[in-house]
Design a protein around this motif. Sequence first.
Motif, PDB file in Angstrom:
ATOM      1  N   ALA A 165      52.328  18.316 108.664  1.00 14.98           N
ATOM      2  CA  ALA A 165      51.244  19.287 108.845  1.00 14.98           C
ATOM      3  C   ALA A 165      50.061  18.625 109.520  1.00 14.98           C
ATOM      4  O   ALA A 165      49.421  19.210 110.387  1.00 14.98           O
ATOM      5  N   GLU A 205      48.358  19.651 113.006  1.00 18.49           N
ATOM      6  CA  GLU A 205      46.938  19.964 113.108  1.00 18.49           C
ATOM      7  C   GLU A 205      46.300  19.181 114.250  1.00 18.49           C
ATOM      8  O   GLU A 205      45.555  19.739 115.053  1.00 18.49           O
ATOM      9  N   ASP A 220      47.259  20.647 117.399  1.00 22.56           N
ATOM     10  CA  ASP A 220      46.481  21.866 117.624  1.00 22.56           C
ATOM     11  C   ASP A 220      45.051  21.546 118.043  1.00 22.56           C
ATOM     12  O   ASP A 220      44.480  22.218 118.905  1.00 22.56           O
ATOM     13  N   ARG A 263      45.199  28.961 115.082  1.00 23.67           N
ATOM     14  CA  ARG A 263      45.905  28.329 113.967  1.00 23.67           C
ATOM     15  C   ARG A 263      44.941  27.470 113.145  1.00 23.67           C
ATOM     16  O   ARG A 263      44.975  27.485 111.910  1.00 23.67           O
ATOM     17  N   LEU A 264      44.076  26.725 113.822  1.00 25.41           N
ATOM     18  CA  LEU A 264      43.077  25.921 113.119  1.00 25.41           C
ATOM     19  C   LEU A 264      42.135  26.819 112.317  1.00 25.41           C
ATOM     20  O   LEU A 264      41.779  26.514 111.174  1.00 25.41           O
ATOM     21  N   ARG A 273      42.746  29.841 111.070  1.00 28.99           N
ATOM     22  CA  ARG A 273      43.440  30.377 109.892  1.00 28.99           C
ATOM     23  C   ARG A 273      43.588  29.312 108.802  1.00 28.99           C
ATOM     24  O   ARG A 273      43.489  29.605 107.625  1.00 28.99           O
ATOM     25  N   GLN A 274      43.803  28.092 109.206  1.00 29.21           N
ATOM     26  CA  GLN A 274      43.992  27.006 108.249  1.00 29.21           C
ATOM     27  C   GLN A 274      42.697  26.656 107.505  1.00 29.21           C
ATOM     28  O   GLN A 274      42.734  26.285 106.339  1.00 29.21           O
ATOM     29  N   HIS A 275      41.551  26.788 108.158  1.00 30.22           N
ATOM     30  CA  HIS A 275      40.293  26.291 107.586  1.00 30.22           C
ATOM     31  C   HIS A 275      39.274  27.371 107.226  1.00 30.22           C
ATOM     32  O   HIS A 275      38.256  27.053 106.610  1.00 30.22           O
TER      33      HIS A 275
END
Length: 182
Positions: A7, A11, A14, A28-29, A31-33
């Motif tokens: 992962a 990241e 990304d 994507r970043l 949504r992750q943070h």
Amino acid sequence: MPPALAAGNNEMDDVRAAAAGDRQAFQRLYRQHVGRVHGAMLRLSGYDHARAEDLTQDAFVRAWQKLDSFREQSAFGTWLYRLAVNVALMDIRARGADPVGYVDEESVPEHGETPFCAAEREELERAIGKLPPRARAVLVLHDVEGWRHEEIASELEMAVGSSKAQLHRARGLLRKVLGDVR
């Protein structure tokens, strides 16, 4: 390869792709943070949901603009979080929060006027939201986010002693609102 390591590599891929202009990588970043960033913005804005939404979006816009300055000396999440907190602190400054201003004790409700059960997070959030902006920022950064007084003082442009005093005052006001008058 362990999932956590995989992962992390994804990241960083990304991050690099987003810095090169890849919007899907940035999504994507985001949504992750977004959860962690929004939580910090919510606490620092005094649980003003609309303001927290605005600050969260401002933080991600700023991150998009500054991605080329990320030097991979820390985790991307750490860099993003610090940038987001700075966005919130700049907002506090821009709104003219007096670094030594306090809520007048007369405007803090007496115990009984604000029903509270320690298990009710919403009541605690409301109590924190009533604190003056700078005292709230010190309380959140120190007690919730784990910052040291030296870091807080640097970010809020105040003396370390002022940070400590703001924290003491914020805790006292919270105790009064929550009915724990010592």
